[in-house]
Design a protein around this motif. Structure first.
Motif, short mmCIF file in Angstrom:
data_model
loop_
_atom_site.label_atom_id
_atom_site.label_comp_id
_atom_site.label_asym_id
_atom_site.label_seq_id
_atom_site.Cartn_x
_atom_site.Cartn_y
_atom_site.Cartn_z
N ASN A 72 -39.80 26.11 38.80
CA ASN A 72 -40.31 25.03 38.28
C ASN A 72 -41.77 24.46 38.46
O ASN A 72 -42.23 23.66 38.14
CB ASN A 72 -39.16 23.77 38.49
CG ASN A 72 -39.30 23.56 39.99
OD1 ASN A 72 -38.61 24.39 40.79
ND2 ASN A 72 -39.31 22.41 40.36
N GLN A 89 -47.13 28.85 34.76
CA GLN A 89 -47.14 30.27 33.89
C GLN A 89 -48.11 30.35 33.02
O GLN A 89 -48.68 31.50 32.37
CB GLN A 89 -45.96 30.65 33.41
CG GLN A 89 -44.59 30.85 34.67
CD GLN A 89 -44.99 32.12 35.39
OE1 GLN A 89 -45.68 32.84 35.26
NE2 GLN A 89 -44.37 32.01 36.53
N GLN A 116 -42.01 24.25 30.51
CA GLN A 116 -41.01 25.28 30.78
C GLN A 116 -39.72 24.72 30.55
O GLN A 116 -39.47 23.30 30.22
CB GLN A 116 -40.91 25.59 32.34
CG GLN A 116 -42.14 26.18 32.87
CD GLN A 116 -42.04 26.37 34.43
OE1 GLN A 116 -41.05 25.99 34.85
NE2 GLN A 116 -42.86 27.02 34.98
N GLU A 117 -38.54 25.43 30.29
CA GLU A 117 -37.15 24.88 30.07
C GLU A 117 -36.50 24.26 31.49
O GLU A 117 -37.08 24.53 32.48
CB GLU A 117 -36.25 26.21 29.80
CG GLU A 117 -36.46 26.81 28.42
CD GLU A 117 -35.33 27.73 27.98
OE1 GLU A 117 -34.87 28.40 29.06
OE2 GLU A 117 -35.34 28.33 27.04
N GLY A 136 -37.72 24.35 26.52
CA GLY A 136 -39.04 24.22 26.59
C GLY A 136 -39.94 23.47 25.62
O GLY A 136 -39.54 23.22 24.32
#
Length: 637
Positions: A365, A369, A430-431, A442
């Motif tokens: 988390n 990315q 992010q998810e 996301g």
């Protein structure tokens, strides 16, 4: 001969450098005497004792390159299309001008390709070509039908245009906001309108035929007028036939376009295998697909950062590379020497610190990315055709610089091109998970933030430059592919029918103009390719720089939400602060006096730091302090 360590000029026979006092490893290896330095000044010989503080080691010797300095970036295999790529592909079918601009810039020319942050140019180009082809075919057919109607029976063609105009007054179908009942009623209304038009045309033709029969009587041969020829019946079917042909053309075009938007460009859609184009077009698409990931960009206009959006801030710091004073120095007043700093090593350290933001050792988390750190060599687009930056076989600019060429450009800041380290963050969230349970999907804020870092060492001076840019979101009109619901075959055909009827009058009138414009554009594209091929033989210079970015061409002028603005500011500040601190640590480790750098960095940060509604102060470096003075705020207009 140059000194191995400081590159100062050494005379033949010198064992120690007269500038830095270091011993020449080459002469020492040959057994030359090293007790004294044979280089003299007006007061005698130079001292032979090296400085007590060890100097920074010289850059590591690099092996000679075995390949070319510049080349073409190979194309990468395409994966799942990003949201931005899907939206720009949809723009090809929703805006003919956008498709024409993409083809003109990326297919019909051999210019450099601007960076494509968060998008893939290959699918966009292919959809632009396909959209133009089906639009051109529709316009040609509609133009022929219009000419046939005007030549054979002007009255019936005018009646057809009136009928199409009335159909155009119907509300267009927005399936994302209308109920099924309203859609069904609109479809029934369209069908009733078409039927009424056909009946009216047939009735007018029958009345006209009867009037002609009664008024003409018998022919000189004693037969009823009109019975000797069969043209009257065919003439009576001309109007209904043209109407059916026009609607059929619109239905086919609307079906192809709508099916593409729903099946190929919708969320989680699987791209279909592209249809092959001509060899020239396929070669150019392959080159563009590779060049969009290259590290060399030539620009034709005034903006060297084309392809990354609107510039938001820019600052620079220039300091002397004086050695930090040693606290144990018995003579504090003694003049200090300078430190040799390798900008290549600095960029490597900055890259490592930035990539730590997506370090796999961090919790998932916390990993950024969507961050990328890439080499970015920029230069003006006007070059000689025999320039090392241009491929002499194809007369197109190279897009990839070798590592050795990049290192040489970094160490030569006065070259014709400039090296930046480009940091980009696509705002893709992010998810959200807790344990083994998924909380949220996301998100995609539809923006990207980029920063360019430039470092140069010239004349014992160090120069740091930072430029940030933000790519605004894509035109919301092209987000249509995310708003289309799941269609049943009946609903889909009802949508196609309504859209075809409503747009028939507009497309019929504009078909000749659009078709002529598209054909003229194709002719100009072919002529431009020939002129560029001839220019390389007849002219010494040519401009092959990128003029526009496909992503910028599809962007809005500003943010659509305040969260987008805040996220752009967040990632820009994260990058900026990490660069400032990393450079400060690097200079300190090399023994540079960082007091001037810390002071300049503090001023830079104060300029862009806001605490509430007032400007705040910040401090950098050991022992630094900051004060804040509140000022009356000007009235807001």
């Amino acid at each position: 001969m140059d000194c191995f360590y400081c590159h100062a000029l050494m005379e033949p026979g010198d064992v120690f450098c007269g500038s830095c006092g270091q011993r020449s490893p080459a002469l020492a290896a040959n057994g030359s005497p090293d007790a004294v330095n044979s280089r003299e000044n007006g007061n005698g010989r130079w001292p032979t004792v090296a400085p007590s503080v060890p100097r920074q080691p010289p850059p590591a010797q690099e092996t000679a390159a075995t390949g070319p300095f510049f080349s073409h970036t190979p194309a990468r295999s395409g994966g799942r299309m990003t949201n931005a790529t899907r939206y720009l592909c949809a723009a090809a079918y929703l805006d003919a001008g956008y498709a024409a601009a993409v083809i003109r810039e990326l297919v019909a020319s051999a210019r450099s390709v601007a960076p494509s942050v968060g998008v893939d140019l290959g699918p966009i180009i292919r959809h632009c070509l396909r959209a133009r082809n089906i639009q051109l075919a529709r316009d040609i057919v509609l133009t022929l039908l219009l000419l046939i109607g005007l030549i054979t029976d002007t009255g019936q063609m005018i009646l057809l245009l009136i009928l199409c105009f009335v159909a155009g007054l119907l509300p267009s179908m927005n399936w994302a906001r209308r109920s099924f009942r309203s859609k069904a009623l609109a479809a029934m209304g369209v069908l009733a309108l078409i039927a009424a038009g056909l009946v009216a045309m047939s009735f007018v033709e029958i009345i006209g035929a009867l009037q002609q029969s009664f008024s003409s009587g018998l022919t000189p041969d004693g037969e009823p007028a009109g019975t000797g020829q069969g043209g009257g019946g065919l003439h009576g079917l001309l109007g209904p036939g043209l109407l059916v042909a026009i609607l059929a053309t619109q239905l086919v075009y609307t079906y192809l376009r709508s099916r593409t938007l729903c099946d190929e460009l919708g969320p989680d859609a699987t791209p279909r295998r592209p249809r092959p184009n001509t060899p020239y077009v396929e070669n150019r698409i392959a080159q563009v697909e590779g060049a969009q990931h290259g590290n060399v960009v030539l620009y034709a206009g005034a903006n060297p950062f084309v392809g990354t959006g609107q510039r938001t801030r820019a600052w620079s710091i220039a300091v002397e590379l004086r050695r930090a004073r040693n606290q144990h120095d018995p003579d504090p007043g003694r003049a200090r020497d300078y430190v040799d700093v390798d900008p290549v090593a600095l960029h490597q350290v900055v890259r490592r610190r930035l990539l730590n933001l997506k370090d796999g050792a961090l919790p998932a988390n916390q990993q950024l990315q969507a961050l990328t750190v890439q080499d970015h060599v920029v230069g003006i687009g006007a070059h000689r055709w025999d320039s090392p930056l241009i491929d002499p076989a194809r007369n197109v600019p190279y897009s990839e610089a070798s590592p050795e060429a990049i290192r040489a450009v970094i160490r030569h800041p006065q070259a014709g091109v400039r090296y930046y380290q480009r940091v980009s963050v696509c705002d893709e969230g992010q998810e959200v998970w807790t344990g083994q349970r998924k909380v949220l999907d996301g998100s995609d804020q539809d923006i990207s933030a980029s920063a360019f870092v430039y470092a140069a060492v010239e004349g014992h001076m160090f120069y740091l430059e930072f430029v940030s840019a933000v790519m605004p979101p894509i035109n919301p009109r092209w987000h249509l592919v995310d708003l289309l619901p799941k269609f049943t075959p009946g609903k889909f055909m009802a949508q196609v029918l309504v859209d075809a009827v409503v747009s028939s009058f507009r497309d019929l009138l504009w078909a000749p103009i659009r078709g002529a414009s598209a054909i003229a554009g194709i002719i100009r594209e072919g002529r431009s390719q020939q002129e560029q091929a001839v220019a390389a033989q007849e002219y010494l210079y040519g401009n092959v720089g990128a003029r526009l970015s496909v992503r910028e061409l599809g962007a809005t002028r500003g943010y659509r939400t305040y969260i987008q603005r805040l996220d752009a500011e967040k990632y820009t500040k994260l990058t900026e602060r990490l660069v400032i601190d990393t450079v400060l640590d690097f200079l300190a480790e090399q023994g540079v006096d960082t007091s001037a750098y810390a002071s300049n960095a503090q001023s830079v940060t104060n300029q862009y730091t806001h605490i509430g509604d007032n400007h705040g102060a910040a401090a950098f470096g050991p022992g630094a302090s900051a004060q804040q003075t509140n000022h009356a705020q000007p009235a807001r207009g």
